[in-house]
Design a protein around this motif. Structure first.
Motif: not given
Length: 184
Positions: A27-28, A52-53, A109-110, A148-149
């Motif tokens: 994600t970064e 973020h998580d 994007v996550d 899950g996406a």
């Protein structure tokens, strides 16, 4: 503001799952690439993606707290309000819409980084280098693949002016730049 090295140290203090750390690194990388595309600060966007998580292992018993705890954690680390708010709003369960471009991009994007990782893992060599935007777009249409996406969240890219193909391409390029670090 917290440095990238300090942010990664905080991630490693709070997250023990190597798969989750790889997701946060993905994600970064994607956020850095997208920041460059939009003429934004890649360091700020990248650190936001990396962190973020940060609260997932703390809040895994109470997922409704996920990103609320993270918001407080990153504020304490010195992340600017815009970045902290992007982290808060990436969890749509709170019903708070992103109010910045960074927040919109992070929310979309996550799940896309997860989809791209899943595509890489079904490749014979399990390498991002051989993943193409076309392969990702084909799998995007297969609802049961990487279920899950959240495809609806990924498709929110249209809200910030990117086609699905452009969004997938930029995200994939960002992830491919750190493929060795991801082990893909």
């Amino acid at each position: 503001m917290i440095t990238r090295e300090e942010a990664l140290e905080e991630v490693r203090k709070n997250i023990k799952s190597e798969n989750m750390i790889r997701h946060m690194l993905s994600t970064e990388a994607a956020m850095r690439k997208l920041a460059e595309h939009f003429g934004q600060d890649p360091d700020l966007w990248g650190i936001t993606g990396l962190l973020h998580d940060i609260d997932t292992e703390i809040t895994n018993e109470d997922p409704m707290q996920h990103s609320k705890v993270g918001y407080d954690m990153v504020k304490a680390l010195g992340l600017p309000e815009e970045a902290a708010k992007a982290i808060l709003t990436h969890n749509e369960a709170h019903g708070i819409e992103p109010d910045s471009l960074m927040g919109q991009v992070l929310r979309a994007v996550d799940p896309l980084t997860g989809l791209i990782t899943a595509v890489a893992l079904v490749m014979p060599d399990k390498k991002l280098a051989n993943v193409t935007p076309e392969r990702v777009l084909k799998r995007f249409k297969e609802k049961r693949f990487a279920a899950g996406a959240d495809r609806n969240r990924i498709a929110e890219c249209s809200q910030f002016g990117l086609s699905l193909e452009e969004f997938v391409t930029l995200t994939l390029e960002g992830m491919q730049q750190i493929s060795d670090e991801l082990g893909l």
